[in-house]
Design a protein around this motif. Structure first.
Motif, PDB file in Angstrom:
ATOM      1  N   VAL A  70       2.521   4.848   7.233  1.00  0.00           N
ATOM      2  CA  VAL A  70       1.113   4.566   6.935  1.00  0.00           C
ATOM      3  C   VAL A  70       0.389   4.062   8.179  1.00  0.00           C
ATOM      4  CG1 VAL A  70      -0.417   3.008   5.656  1.00  0.00           C
ATOM      5  CG2 VAL A  70       1.466   4.150   4.470  1.00  0.00           C
ATOM      6  N   ILE A  71       1.032   3.150   8.907  1.00  0.00           N
ATOM      7  CA  ILE A  71       0.413   2.623  10.124  1.00  0.00           C
ATOM      8  C   ILE A  71       0.252   3.725  11.162  1.00  0.00           C
ATOM      9  CG2 ILE A  71       0.751   1.035  12.057  1.00  0.00           C
ATOM     10  CD1 ILE A  71       2.142  -0.863  10.071  1.00  0.00           C
ATOM     11  N   ALA A  72       1.292   4.551  11.336  1.00  0.00           N
ATOM     12  CA  ALA A  72       1.210   5.655  12.300  1.00  0.00           C
ATOM     13  C   ALA A  72       0.105   6.625  11.915  1.00  0.00           C
ATOM     14  CB  ALA A  72       2.561   6.378  12.370  1.00  0.00           C
ATOM     15  N   ARG A  73      -0.030   6.896  10.633  1.00  0.00           N
ATOM     16  CA  ARG A  73      -1.089   7.800  10.157  1.00  0.00           C
ATOM     17  C   ARG A  73      -2.459   7.251  10.492  1.00  0.00           C
ATOM     18  NH1 ARG A  73      -3.429   7.405   4.969  1.00  0.00           N
ATOM     19  NH2 ARG A  73      -4.585   9.255   4.288  1.00  0.00           N
ATOM     20  N   PHE A  74      -2.641   5.942  10.309  1.00  0.00           N
ATOM     21  CA  PHE A  74      -3.932   5.336  10.649  1.00  0.00           C
ATOM     22  C   PHE A  74      -4.221   5.457  12.139  1.00  0.00           C
ATOM     23  CE2 PHE A  74      -6.160   1.705  12.434  1.00  0.00           C
ATOM     24  CZ  PHE A  74      -7.376   1.787  11.768  1.00  0.00           C
ATOM     25  N   LEU A  75      -3.231   5.128  12.964  1.00  0.00           N
ATOM     26  CA  LEU A  75      -3.448   5.155  14.408  1.00  0.00           C
ATOM     27  C   LEU A  75      -3.759   6.566  14.903  1.00  0.00           C
ATOM     28  CD1 LEU A  75      -0.618   2.721  15.553  1.00  0.00           C
ATOM     29  CD2 LEU A  75      -3.053   2.235  15.287  1.00  0.00           C
ATOM     30  N   ILE A  76      -3.059   7.558  14.345  1.00  0.00           N
ATOM     31  CA  ILE A  76      -3.314   8.949  14.746  1.00  0.00           C
ATOM     32  C   ILE A  76      -4.700   9.396  14.301  1.00  0.00           C
ATOM     33  CG2 ILE A  76      -2.601  11.343  14.382  1.00  0.00           C
ATOM     34  CD1 ILE A  76       0.292  10.266  14.172  1.00  0.00           C
ATOM     35  N   SER A  77      -5.069   9.044  13.075  1.00  0.00           N
ATOM     36  CA  SER A  77      -6.370   9.484  12.551  1.00  0.00           C
ATOM     37  C   SER A  77      -7.529   8.866  13.323  1.00  0.00           C
ATOM     38  CB  SER A  77      -6.481   9.143  11.061  1.00  0.00           C
ATOM     39  OG  SER A  77      -6.511   7.741  10.872  1.00  0.00           O
ATOM     40  N   THR A  78      -7.406   7.606  13.716  1.00  0.00           N
ATOM     41  CA  THR A  78      -8.500   6.969  14.454  1.00  0.00           C
ATOM     42  C   THR A  78      -8.567   7.474  15.889  1.00  0.00           C
ATOM     43  OG1 THR A  78      -7.002   5.113  14.913  1.00  0.00           O
ATOM     44  CG2 THR A  78      -8.531   4.871  13.075  1.00  0.00           C
TER      45      THR A  78
END
Length: 586
Positions: A453-461
């Motif tokens: 979830v954290i990796a997904r957020f960082l990639i999306s931003t």
């Protein structure tokens, strides 16, 4: 034509009026439901046995009201104008719902009596972590604090009633110091000789005030991020929230408010940094980062679950502000956490005084004062599904094959489970080894999900636009997903634990999660199933269940799988729609 006539003739005005009317009718239906449950209070009061309580009826009313709240959400989120009127209606009805339940006895819950006893103990300057309520009632305590505790437990009929109703009274309290401070303040407001009902009312009012504060933060976040204010109904009008706080008075609202304030601070940091990067903005944001660390620590000091979001906070702050700000967050979070948790860590549970033979004095039921938090984390299970699947395939039971209430969802053999537990027993201290291994497995699973979830957020931003509300919204959604995943893997899935995630559910992109709260009301049917023990048997696939076992191994499956199935279906549909849009298809 007058200005008013022109305003009424604009497209959508009549539609919004009809939607507001529908919303008001939904609110009226919900208020009637809450009042009916409150009026039935004498039928499910503490002294009424479960066999005589209208458990099925009250649970059905709450479930039906949950469906009405979803209809209210449909009306609210389609209102395009008159937003101020909408917010006023949402807040006004939310307040009325809570006020209507404050005077009702807790439905199938007794945790409030522990809160009130802890509050009385702490208000008298005694640590609630030292002696259990059973020791206060039955043991011959010779220490100064012990004598004062004994006098307190017998001081008035109301306090005698409160301490006698504490659930698991042989255990010391498991609630952290920030909550204990709130309990003490609430109980300072009530004279010791006031009625038990007055004690309940004051404690529930204080905890509901935190709950209403959460709703105000949700409304503010929606407004700040340009989201429709109608989504605040997800939390504000949720019958699960009203039931668990205004009716049952659970303490989770304390930690949730601190958590939501910390999230709000980071949302402001993200928006400010993306909108106007610069040294001035960085300086202001660092103050918010430190405040977020302190607020999250206070939430952790009220109930432990807010610490789940600490890795997300760190990753987001580092991504937006850099390592210095991330270290500043830790510099605020760690010392405040240590300070607020110190009373709990520095107050070991005491043993009752012993007689000349070395045996505890007082009631034979009080052998030692057990540390409540350790016992809760190492043994308690309730209303679980994912954890049960793991645990039941690891643990050894001594019942013969085909016995009543044996798990049907086992895939491992009895011999394999015996060998596994023998090996675990050689490595680990005595105890339920299978439970410990199951906790390790489910915790590792959550850590993997949280990392994704954290990796997904960082990639999306990193790939998203520089200035929009997308990043803070994805931040809140990430927080929701981490808490939701943790809830789904818990061995104890009490319905009020879902209120940890509900304030953020309006920021989740998948509406299937909205079904979790209604389905969790099925938990309260377990008390009714307990009354059927030995009188009604249900057979499925060669397995036989009765009473609570019928709930634990049959009913719990649709309770948890129906909303998760909806989440998976909606997620699949959204992915297909996104794929079509990327390829230029309608």
């Amino acid at each position: 034509m007058t200005a008013a006539d022109q305003d009424r003739s604009l497209p959508g005005k009549d539609s919004d009026s009809r939607l507001l009317t529908g919303l008001a009718i939904s609110g009226g239906i919900l208020l009637a439901g809450y009042l009916s449950i409150t009026l039935m209070g004498d039928e499910y009061d503490y002294n009424v046995p479960n066999t005589e309580r209208p458990i099925v009826l009250v649970t059905s009313i709450y479930f039906g009201m949950s469906l009405v709240s979803l209809a209210a959400l449909w009306f609210a989120t389609r209102i395009e104008s008159r937003k101020r009127c909408l917010v006023g209606m949402v807040l006004g009805f939310a307040l009325l719902f809570r006020l209507s339940q404050l005077g009702s006895p807790p439905f199938q819950e007794v945790d409030l009596y522990r809160y009130m006893w802890d509050g009385k103990v702490a208000a008298n300057g005694i640590s609630p972590y030292t002696f259990s309520p059973a020791e206060a009632r039955f043991s011959n305590l010779s220490t100064d604090d012990g004598k004062r505790l004994d006098q307190l437990a017998r001081s008035t009929p109301s306090i005698q009633t409160i301490v006698s109703r504490v659930h698991f009274g042989d255990y010391t309290t498991l609630y952290p110091p920030v909550s204990q401070f709130v309990f003490a303040v609430a109980m300072k407001l009530v004279p010791d000789d006031a009625s038990v009902g007055m004690h309940l009312l004051v404690m529930k009012s204080v905890l509901t005030a935190f709950d209403f504060g959460i709703l105000l933060v949700v409304v503010r976040l929606l407004t700040c991020l340009g989201k429709h204010a109608g989504w605040s109904i997800v939390y504000g009008w949720s019958p699960l929230v009203v039931k668990e706080f205004a009716n049952s008075g659970h303490l989770d609202s304390i930690a949730e408010l601190f958590m939501m304030l910390a999230l709000w601070a980071i949302v402001v940091v993200i928006r400010n940094r993306r909108a106007s990067p610069g040294s001035g903005t960085l300086s202001r944001s660092n103050g918010l980062v430190a405040s977020a660390g302190a607020l999250l620590a206070l939430g952790f000091g009220a109930k432990l679950f807010p610490i789940l979001l600490a890795p997300l906070f760190l990753a987001v702050i580092k991504s937006v502000q850099g390592w210095r700000s991330a270290l500043l967050f830790l510099a605020a979070f760690i010392p405040v956490s240590a300070a607020v948790m110190m009373p709990m860590l520095s107050s070991p549970a005491a043993r009752p005084d012993e007689d000349s033979s070395g045996q505890p004095m007082g009631s034979p039921s009080v052998e030692v004062s057990k540390e409540g938090l350790t016992s809760f984390l190492s043994a308690w299970r309730m209303n679980d599904l994912a954890f049960s699947l793991v645990y039941d395939n690891l643990r050894v039971t001594h019942q013969p094959d085909g016995a009543v209430d044996e798990p049907w969802c086992r895939f491992t053999t009895r011999g394999w489970r015996h060998r596994l537990n023998e090996r675990l027993g050689a490595w680990l201290p005595p105890g339920d080894q299978a439970f410990r291994l199951a906790r390790v497995i489910t915790l590792a699973t959550w850590m993997l999900i949280a990392g994704l979830v954290i990796a997904r957020f960082l990639i999306s931003t990193r790939n998203g636009p520089e200035s929009d509300n997308g990043a803070p919204t994805r931040f809140l959604e990430s927080g929701f997903l981490m808490i939701a995943a943790f809830f789904c893997l818990l061995p104890t899935q009490n319905p009020w634990y879902w209120t940890w995630a509900l304030p953020l559910a309006c920021f989740a992109g998948n509406r299937g999660w909205l079904l979790v709260a209604p389905m969790l009301f099925m938990y309260y049917l377990r008390f009714w199933f307990e009354t059927l023990d030995g009188t009604f048997f249900f057979r499925i696939g060669g397995f036989e269940y009765s009473g609570a076992g019928l709930f634990d191994y049959v009913v719990v499956w649709p309770e948890h799988l129906v909303p998760l199935f909806a989440v998976l279906v909606i997620s699949r549909v959204k992915r297909s729609a996104d794929r079509c849009r990327r390829h230029g298809r309608v």
